[in-house]
Enzyme design. Structure first.
Site, PDB file in Angstrom:
ATOM      1  N   HIS A 124       0.862  -1.187   0.000  1.00  0.00           N
ATOM      2  CA  HIS A 124       0.000   0.000   0.000  1.00  0.00           C
ATOM      3  C   HIS A 124       0.900   1.238   0.000  1.00  0.00           C
ATOM      4  CE1 HIS A 124      -2.859   2.946   1.711  1.00  0.00           C
ATOM      5  NE2 HIS A 124      -3.817   2.125   1.346  1.00  0.00           N
ATOM      6  N   ASP A 201       2.948  -4.353   7.951  1.00  0.00           N
ATOM      7  CA  ASP A 201       1.737  -3.564   7.769  1.00  0.00           C
ATOM      8  C   ASP A 201       0.556  -4.521   7.911  1.00  0.00           C
ATOM      9  OD1 ASP A 201      -0.468  -2.286   6.811  1.00  0.00           O
ATOM     10  OD2 ASP A 201       0.383  -1.785   4.844  1.00  0.00           O
ATOM     11  N   GLN A 204      -4.680  -5.075   6.884  1.00  0.00           N
ATOM     12  CA  GLN A 204      -5.712  -5.983   6.365  1.00  0.00           C
ATOM     13  C   GLN A 204      -5.745  -7.313   7.107  1.00  0.00           C
ATOM     14  OE1 GLN A 204      -7.999  -5.150   4.356  1.00  0.00           O
ATOM     15  NE2 GLN A 204      -7.184  -3.242   3.542  1.00  0.00           N
ATOM     16  N   LYS A 227     -10.437  -0.422  10.490  1.00  0.00           N
ATOM     17  CA  LYS A 227     -10.559  -1.656   9.692  1.00  0.00           C
ATOM     18  C   LYS A 227     -10.820  -2.881  10.566  1.00  0.00           C
ATOM     19  CE  LYS A 227      -7.408  -0.060   6.062  1.00  0.00           C
ATOM     20  NZ  LYS A 227      -8.083   0.160   4.785  1.00  0.00           N
ATOM     21  N   CYS A 366      -4.620   2.502  -3.761  1.00  0.00           N
ATOM     22  CA  CYS A 366      -3.369   2.991  -3.154  1.00  0.00           C
ATOM     23  C   CYS A 366      -2.253   1.980  -3.357  1.00  0.00           C
ATOM     24  CB  CYS A 366      -3.548   3.301  -1.672  1.00  0.00           C
ATOM     25  SG  CYS A 366      -4.699   4.634  -1.368  1.00  0.00           S
TER      26      CYS A 366
HETATM   27  N1  PMP Z   1      -1.886  -0.766   4.460  1.00  0.00           N
HETATM   28  C1  PMP Z   1      -2.838  -1.495   3.879  1.00  0.00           C
HETATM   29  C2  PMP Z   1      -2.498  -2.880   3.406  1.00  0.00           C
HETATM   30  C3  PMP Z   1      -4.114  -0.979   3.712  1.00  0.00           C
HETATM   31  O1  PMP Z   1      -5.065  -1.699   3.121  1.00  0.00           O
HETATM   32  C4  PMP Z   1      -4.393   0.324   4.172  1.00  0.00           C
HETATM   33  C5  PMP Z   1      -5.762   0.953   4.008  1.00  0.00           C
HETATM   34  N2  PMP Z   1      -6.329   0.795   2.750  1.00  0.00           N
HETATM   35  C6  PMP Z   1      -3.370   1.038   4.789  1.00  0.00           C
HETATM   36  C7  PMP Z   1      -2.135   0.462   4.918  1.00  0.00           C
HETATM   37  C8  PMP Z   1      -3.573   2.410   5.312  1.00  0.00           C
HETATM   38  O2  PMP Z   1      -4.548   2.429   6.294  1.00  0.00           O
HETATM   39  P1  PMP Z   1      -5.013   3.826   6.900  1.00  0.00           P
HETATM   40  O3  PMP Z   1      -5.507   4.630   5.733  1.00  0.00           O
HETATM   41  O4  PMP Z   1      -6.094   3.452   7.843  1.00  0.00           O
HETATM   42  O5  PMP Z   1      -3.834   4.423   7.546  1.00  0.00           O
END
Ligand code: PMP
Length: 411
Positions: A124, A201, A204, A227, A366
């Protein structure tokens, strides 16, 4: 392990009673953000109505109650991810802030020109851009690992990429596009063999499968409350206590100091050192309730349900002409299904599905480097959670046939 009683669980989520465009809401965007169970909504109400005050300051009853609840949330997070100590659990806004904190506190402090950070092509942007900012400042080199032919991170390529200058491997636990679980045990071993850190990270992962940061071999782990059924504005950075304790502060302000004079300050121990300013207090209480809720449902059962839904969706969508699917198949894949309707822009697909009450995401998620690797600009993405039913996936499939045929006729 018992199957989830999904129809009963659905009653825990008031928003699922909604209708959208005169159809029952089919919420298939849990990877972007999860809906909130009543237990979380009630915990927020209860806290604001009966116990709210600022934390760590007042000598009065309400402030003590708020502080107790805030710190109880920290302890709950620690238990949930099997942190060896609550002192290593830092509240941040979200996974993004957690990674930025590491990039600043660790990266700016520890790295010198020529040091390397290894990521994968499937990260991401939250796990790429903070490293880019650091690279620009510290002349650090970012090295990317490609996917292999099977659609998973190519671990041979990772072994070849990790070298004596590698200081950090920063990678995902579960991919937000491919839905696949990264082989963190092998990645941790590779990173540690050269003395590098592993930052995971977990955005998910945490609401979908059991997470044990010690068993994973992670040095740092981040996730977002929103999430995992909790409110927005609260997230977690966990890092090994001796690491955290060796890093200088990222932000300065109230709460994170020991002493302050006009000219200088000394800093509090962790975790306070990394929590400048008034934190997201009620949101932490909401996170506590969300983690209790998830534990009550059972992470093993949620993961089994996620995987079954992912398998079912792939099977049903594979049977359709004119749909392209992405990502590997297998038992290491959860409930995230990216797809395209051939010749139709994913935004048009998502809009057409919305007209039938079905919420899916469309875009690059993203993950632009991954989109390039897959040879697309963007995809639609359906993502599932504990309240998703097979019937909802059937609705998605039915409507996709309508969308596909409509655009074919009108092409
Ligand atoms: N890493 C991953 C794998 C994600 O899916 C996301 C959110 N789509 C993020 C990081 C970032 O999360 P946040 O926008 O809540 O900081």
């Amino acid at each position: 392990m018992a199957d989830l009683d999904v129809m009963r669980l659905r009653r825990d989520f008031p928003i699922l009673e909604r209708r959208v465009h005169d159809a029952p809401l089919v919420y298939l965007d849990s990877a972007a953000s999860t809906q909130k169970p009543t237990a979380v909504l009630d915990a927020l109400q209860d806290f604001y109505r009966g116990h709210y005050a600022n934390v760590h300051r007042g000598a009065y009853t309400l402030s003590a109650e708020a502080t107790d609840r805030f710190e109880a949330a920290r302890a709950r997070v620690g238990r949930f991810i099997n942190a060896p100590t609550d002192r290593s659990v830092v509240f941040v806004r979200n996974a993004t802030e957690g990674i930025n904190l590491v990039a600043h506190a660790w990266g700016r402090h520890e790295l010198v020109a020529g040091d390397e950070i290894v990521v994968t092509v499937a990260e991401h942007h939250a796990n790429l851009v903070p490293w880019h900012l650091l690279a620009a400042e510290r002349k650090v080199v970012i090295r990317g690992v490609p996917l292999g032919g099977d659609g998973r991170v190519d671990l041979d390529a990772m072994a070849a990429t990790i070298g004596p200058r590698t200081r950090m491997v920063a990678t995902f636990h579960v991919s937000n596009v491919l839905g696949v679980v990264n082989d963190l045990a092998r990645i941790a071993a590779m990173a540690h063999a050269v003395g590098a850190l592993l930052l995971v990270d977990g955005a998910q992962a945490v609401a979908h499968l059991p997470v044990d940061v010690q068993a994973l071999g992670a040095d740092a782990y981040v996730f977002s409350g929103h999430k995992v059924g909790a409110p927005t504005g609260i997230g977690v950075l966990w890092a090994r206590e001796e690491l955290l304790s060796s890093w200088p502060p990222f932000m300065g302000g109230g709460e994170m100091i020991r002493t302050v004079t006009v000219e200088s300050s000394t800093y509090a121990d962790v975790p306070a050192r990394f929590e400048a300013g008034t934190p997201a207090i009620a949101e932490a209480v909401g996170l506590h309730a969300a983690l209790d809720y998830l534990d009550g449902v059972g992470l093993d059962a949620i993961w089994a349900h996620d995987r079954e839904l992912g398998r079912y969706a792939l099977e049903r969508l594979q049977a359709l002409d004119g749909i392209t699917l992405y990502g590997p198949e297998g038992d290491d894949r959860g409930g995230i299904v990216p797809f395209n309707v051939d010749g139709v822009h994913p935004h048009d697909v998502a809009s057409a599905l919305d007209a039938a009450g079905i919420a899916v995401r469309a875009g690059h998620h993203c993950a632009q480097p991954l989109m390039s690797a897959l040879g697309v600009q963007s995809t639609a993405r359906a993502s599932f959670w504990l309240h998703t039913t097979h019937g909802e996936i059937d609705r998605l499939v039915e409507e996709l046939v309508v969308v596909r045929d409509f655009f074919a006729v009108n092409a």
